[in-house]
Design a protein around this motif. Structure first.
Motif, PDB file in Angstrom:
ATOM      1  N   LEU A 282       0.853  -1.190   0.000  1.00  0.00           N
ATOM      2  CA  LEU A 282       0.000   0.000   0.000  1.00  0.00           C
ATOM      3  C   LEU A 282       0.890   1.242   0.000  1.00  0.00           C
ATOM      4  O   LEU A 282       1.646   1.469   0.951  1.00  0.00           O
ATOM      5  CB  LEU A 282      -0.918   0.016   1.220  1.00  0.00           C
ATOM      6  CG  LEU A 282      -1.986  -1.074   1.305  1.00  0.00           C
ATOM      7  CD1 LEU A 282      -2.819  -0.900   2.583  1.00  0.00           C
ATOM      8  CD2 LEU A 282      -2.901  -1.059   0.087  1.00  0.00           C
ATOM      9  N   HIS A 283       0.779   2.042  -1.059  1.00  0.00           N
ATOM     10  CA  HIS A 283       1.637   3.213  -1.252  1.00  0.00           C
ATOM     11  C   HIS A 283       0.761   4.456  -1.224  1.00  0.00           C
ATOM     12  O   HIS A 283      -0.160   4.592  -2.033  1.00  0.00           O
ATOM     13  CB  HIS A 283       2.346   3.078  -2.598  1.00  0.00           C
ATOM     14  CG  HIS A 283       3.429   4.084  -2.826  1.00  0.00           C
ATOM     15  ND1 HIS A 283       4.413   4.349  -1.909  1.00  0.00           N
ATOM     16  CD2 HIS A 283       3.682   4.882  -3.901  1.00  0.00           C
ATOM     17  CE1 HIS A 283       5.249   5.255  -2.405  1.00  0.00           C
ATOM     18  NE2 HIS A 283       4.824   5.604  -3.604  1.00  0.00           N
TER      19      HIS A 283
ATOM     20  N   ALA B  36      -8.990   6.175   7.419  1.00  0.00           N
ATOM     21  CA  ALA B  36      -9.138   5.407   6.184  1.00  0.00           C
ATOM     22  C   ALA B  36      -7.931   4.496   5.962  1.00  0.00           C
ATOM     23  O   ALA B  36      -8.076   3.338   5.545  1.00  0.00           O
ATOM     24  CB  ALA B  36      -9.326   6.350   5.006  1.00  0.00           C
ATOM     25  N   TRP B  37      -6.745   5.009   6.255  1.00  0.00           N
ATOM     26  CA  TRP B  37      -5.537   4.189   6.156  1.00  0.00           C
ATOM     27  C   TRP B  37      -5.649   2.975   7.080  1.00  0.00           C
ATOM     28  O   TRP B  37      -5.373   1.837   6.686  1.00  0.00           O
ATOM     29  CB  TRP B  37      -4.317   5.016   6.540  1.00  0.00           C
ATOM     30  CG  TRP B  37      -3.464   5.478   5.408  1.00  0.00           C
ATOM     31  CD1 TRP B  37      -3.292   6.757   4.963  1.00  0.00           C
ATOM     32  CD2 TRP B  37      -2.618   4.664   4.579  1.00  0.00           C
ATOM     33  NE1 TRP B  37      -2.408   6.795   3.917  1.00  0.00           N
ATOM     34  CE2 TRP B  37      -1.980   5.525   3.667  1.00  0.00           C
ATOM     35  CE3 TRP B  37      -2.346   3.296   4.528  1.00  0.00           C
ATOM     36  CZ2 TRP B  37      -1.079   5.067   2.701  1.00  0.00           C
ATOM     37  CZ3 TRP B  37      -1.454   2.832   3.568  1.00  0.00           C
ATOM     38  CH2 TRP B  37      -0.836   3.712   2.675  1.00  0.00           C
ATOM     39  N   GLN B  38      -6.007   3.235   8.324  1.00  0.00           N
ATOM     40  CA  GLN B  38      -6.064   2.160   9.302  1.00  0.00           C
ATOM     41  C   GLN B  38      -7.065   1.083   8.880  1.00  0.00           C
ATOM     42  O   GLN B  38      -6.783  -0.120   8.978  1.00  0.00           O
ATOM     43  CB  GLN B  38      -6.437   2.727  10.671  1.00  0.00           C
ATOM     44  CG  GLN B  38      -6.373   1.704  11.799  1.00  0.00           C
ATOM     45  CD  GLN B  38      -6.549   2.368  13.166  1.00  0.00           C
ATOM     46  OE1 GLN B  38      -6.839   3.552  13.267  1.00  0.00           O
ATOM     47  NE2 GLN B  38      -6.365   1.598  14.215  1.00  0.00           N
TER      48      GLN B  38
ATOM     49  N   ARG C 141      -7.986  -4.381   6.530  1.00  0.00           N
ATOM     50  CA  ARG C 141      -8.693  -5.194   5.531  1.00  0.00           C
ATOM     51  C   ARG C 141      -7.713  -5.959   4.631  1.00  0.00           C
ATOM     52  O   ARG C 141      -7.901  -7.151   4.367  1.00  0.00           O
ATOM     53  CB  ARG C 141      -9.589  -4.284   4.683  1.00  0.00           C
ATOM     54  CG  ARG C 141     -10.442  -5.016   3.661  1.00  0.00           C
ATOM     55  CD  ARG C 141     -11.615  -5.708   4.321  1.00  0.00           C
ATOM     56  NE  ARG C 141     -12.442  -6.402   3.346  1.00  0.00           N
ATOM     57  CZ  ARG C 141     -13.466  -5.830   2.698  1.00  0.00           C
ATOM     58  NH1 ARG C 141     -13.765  -4.555   2.930  1.00  0.00           N
ATOM     59  NH2 ARG C 141     -14.176  -6.520   1.841  1.00  0.00           N
ATOM     60  N   ILE C 142      -6.669  -5.286   4.161  1.00  0.00           N
ATOM     61  CA  ILE C 142      -5.772  -5.878   3.174  1.00  0.00           C
ATOM     62  C   ILE C 142      -4.646  -6.679   3.820  1.00  0.00           C
ATOM     63  O   ILE C 142      -4.140  -7.640   3.229  1.00  0.00           O
ATOM     64  CB  ILE C 142      -5.172  -4.765   2.271  1.00  0.00           C
ATOM     65  CG1 ILE C 142      -6.273  -4.073   1.474  1.00  0.00           C
ATOM     66  CG2 ILE C 142      -4.102  -5.310   1.335  1.00  0.00           C
ATOM     67  CD1 ILE C 142      -7.012  -4.986   0.523  1.00  0.00           C
ATOM     68  N   GLU C 143      -4.230  -6.296   5.027  1.00  0.00           N
ATOM     69  CA  GLU C 143      -3.048  -6.882   5.660  1.00  0.00           C
ATOM     70  C   GLU C 143      -1.868  -6.841   4.685  1.00  0.00           C
ATOM     71  O   GLU C 143      -1.334  -7.870   4.262  1.00  0.00           O
ATOM     72  CB  GLU C 143      -3.324  -8.314   6.123  1.00  0.00           C
ATOM     73  CG  GLU C 143      -4.406  -8.397   7.191  1.00  0.00           C
ATOM     74  CD  GLU C 143      -4.641  -9.821   7.669  1.00  0.00           C
ATOM     75  OE1 GLU C 143      -4.295 -10.767   6.927  1.00  0.00           O
ATOM     76  OE2 GLU C 143      -5.160  -9.999   8.775  1.00  0.00           O
ATOM     77  N   PRO C 144      -1.425  -5.634   4.322  1.00  0.00           N
ATOM     78  CA  PRO C 144      -0.392  -5.491   3.290  1.00  0.00           C
ATOM     79  C   PRO C 144       0.973  -5.964   3.766  1.00  0.00           C
ATOM     80  O   PRO C 144       1.264  -5.997   4.968  1.00  0.00           O
ATOM     81  CB  PRO C 144      -0.381  -3.982   3.020  1.00  0.00           C
ATOM     82  CG  PRO C 144      -0.796  -3.377   4.328  1.00  0.00           C
ATOM     83  CD  PRO C 144      -1.841  -4.329   4.878  1.00  0.00           C
TER      84      PRO C 144
ATOM     85  N   GLU D  61       2.478   4.799  15.048  1.00  0.00           N
ATOM     86  CA  GLU D  61       1.786   4.432  16.283  1.00  0.00           C
ATOM     87  C   GLU D  61       0.316   4.136  16.003  1.00  0.00           C
ATOM     88  O   GLU D  61      -0.254   3.198  16.573  1.00  0.00           O
ATOM     89  CB  GLU D  61       1.916   5.559  17.297  1.00  0.00           C
ATOM     90  CG  GLU D  61       1.285   5.236  18.642  1.00  0.00           C
ATOM     91  CD  GLU D  61       1.510   6.332  19.665  1.00  0.00           C
ATOM     92  OE1 GLU D  61       0.956   6.213  20.781  1.00  0.00           O
ATOM     93  OE2 GLU D  61       2.223   7.317  19.354  1.00  0.00           O
ATOM     94  N   ARG D  62      -0.276   4.902  15.103  1.00  0.00           N
ATOM     95  CA  ARG D  62      -1.697   4.723  14.782  1.00  0.00           C
ATOM     96  C   ARG D  62      -1.966   3.363  14.132  1.00  0.00           C
ATOM     97  O   ARG D  62      -2.956   2.689  14.467  1.00  0.00           O
ATOM     98  CB  ARG D  62      -2.151   5.853  13.867  1.00  0.00           C
ATOM     99  CG  ARG D  62      -3.602   5.765  13.398  1.00  0.00           C
ATOM    100  CD  ARG D  62      -4.571   5.934  14.563  1.00  0.00           C
ATOM    101  NE  ARG D  62      -5.937   5.946  14.114  1.00  0.00           N
ATOM    102  CZ  ARG D  62      -6.613   7.054  13.810  1.00  0.00           C
ATOM    103  NH1 ARG D  62      -6.024   8.241  13.924  1.00  0.00           N
ATOM    104  NH2 ARG D  62      -7.863   7.011  13.394  1.00  0.00           N
ATOM    105  N   ILE D  63      -1.091   2.958  13.204  1.00  0.00           N
ATOM    106  CA  ILE D  63      -1.351   1.710  12.469  1.00  0.00           C
ATOM    107  C   ILE D  63      -0.617   0.512  13.076  1.00  0.00           C
ATOM    108  O   ILE D  63      -0.825  -0.626  12.645  1.00  0.00           O
ATOM    109  CB  ILE D  63      -0.994   1.847  10.982  1.00  0.00           C
ATOM    110  CG1 ILE D  63       0.500   2.114  10.800  1.00  0.00           C
ATOM    111  CG2 ILE D  63      -1.842   2.933  10.332  1.00  0.00           C
ATOM    112  CD1 ILE D  63       0.936   2.166   9.336  1.00  0.00           C
ATOM    113  N   GLY D  64       0.246   0.760  14.060  1.00  0.00           N
ATOM    114  CA  GLY D  64       0.890  -0.329  14.773  1.00  0.00           C
ATOM    115  C   GLY D  64       1.953  -1.072  13.992  1.00  0.00           C
ATOM    116  O   GLY D  64       2.169  -2.273  14.221  1.00  0.00           O
TER     117      GLY D  64
END
Length: 287
Positions: A60-61, A80-82, A87-90, A132-135
């Motif tokens: 995801l870019h 939206a990013w999170q 969903r995708i587990e990129p 930190e937000r997306i871990g």
């Protein structure tokens, strides 16, 4: 630290005109990259991406977060990013060393930063907030530029290395952007490679550019990779080892077979180099 689980092989950008053919034929390619914002709305596009995701790793870019902007990060964009990441587990998440907002105005572009301590501190704060937000750690990509700032106190490569050191992010090294900046601004692309520690580079991009009548190179992603950029990719792989390498093509999109053939040239060049420190760490994580 492991910044990505992408295979150390060639990938291409997943573009809408090729999606049906990719789903139907499952071509021999290591992975795909998508621009994350194209899938924030869900719907048919996201459903198609999920079908591709069943067979291939996805990177995801981002192109719209504007990490270097002076105001706070957009909460809706972060959310939206999170949601898309969950969903995708990129296999990788990345964005650009740029800004795009000023006093409530949004600019649909990737705008260059001055290489100053103030800009560096802001980038460290924003990248740390996003991670930190997306871990998870993210990758930050160097930018193609058409102007240089008199306020610059360090080089672009030094800025990126210090950003990674302070925030814990990795680097996505675009060698086409390095070449464009060398031609446009006189920045030594190979000297930049020597500044960056190999363990920080977890992905590479290559692309084509447009040559204007006045000699300026425009990072258009609309042409095949030129010989000078191929040579710079070889130099990068000599220093950093074999890492996931993306062929970018966003305009003048050719048939899928042509992109796969050009990606085959990436594979040939990667095969001539040792695994990177990063790819060795990924291998250890693979069952």
């Amino acid at each position: 630290m492991t910044f990505t689980t992408l295979p150390a092989s060639a990938g291409i950008g997943l573009r809408l005109p090729h999606v049906r053919e990719i789903i139907d034929t499952r071509p021999a390619i290591g992975w795909f990259e998508v621009h994350a914002e194209n899938f924030f709305g869900g719907g048919a596009n996201l459903a198609a991406l999920m079908r591709v995701r069943a067979d291939y790793p996805i990177s995801l870019h981002g192109v719209g977060l504007g990490l270097g902007s002076s105001g706070p990060l957009d909460e809706r964009h972060l959310a939206a990013w999170q949601a898309l990441i969950e969903r995708i587990e990129p296999a990788a998440v990345s964005e650009h060393l740029c800004w795009n907002r000023w006093q409530g105005e949004y600019f649909n572009d990737l705008l260059p930063l001055p290489y100053t301590e103030a800009a560096l501190s802001r980038m460290v704060e924003r990248v740390s907030q996003w991670q930190e937000r997306i871990g998870r750690p993210v990758l930050i990509e160097n930018l193609s530029s058409y102007v240089a700032f008199p306020e610059d106190v360090i080089s672009e490569a030094e800025f990126l290395v210090e950003l990674a050191r302070r925030s814990g992010c990795g680097l996505l090294l675009d060698v086409n952007n390095l070449y464009v900046n060398e031609r446009n601004l006189g920045r030594d692309a190979r000297a930049a490679l020597d500044v960056i520690p190999p363990a920080l580079v977890a992905e590479i991009h290559v692309a084509g550019f447009e040559l204007r009548d006045d000699g300026l190179l425009i990072d258009s992603h609309g042409a095949p990779v030129c010989d000078a950029v191929w040579d710079l990719l070889d130099a990068a792989c000599t220093r950093f080892g074999r890492v996931p390498t993306l062929l970018e093509r966003d305009t003048h999109l050719p048939p899928l077979a042509e992109l796969l053939a050009e990606a085959g040239e990436i594979e040939r060049r990667l095969a001539a180099h040792r695994p990177s420190p990063h790819s060795a760490a990924v291998k250890e994580l693979t069952p």
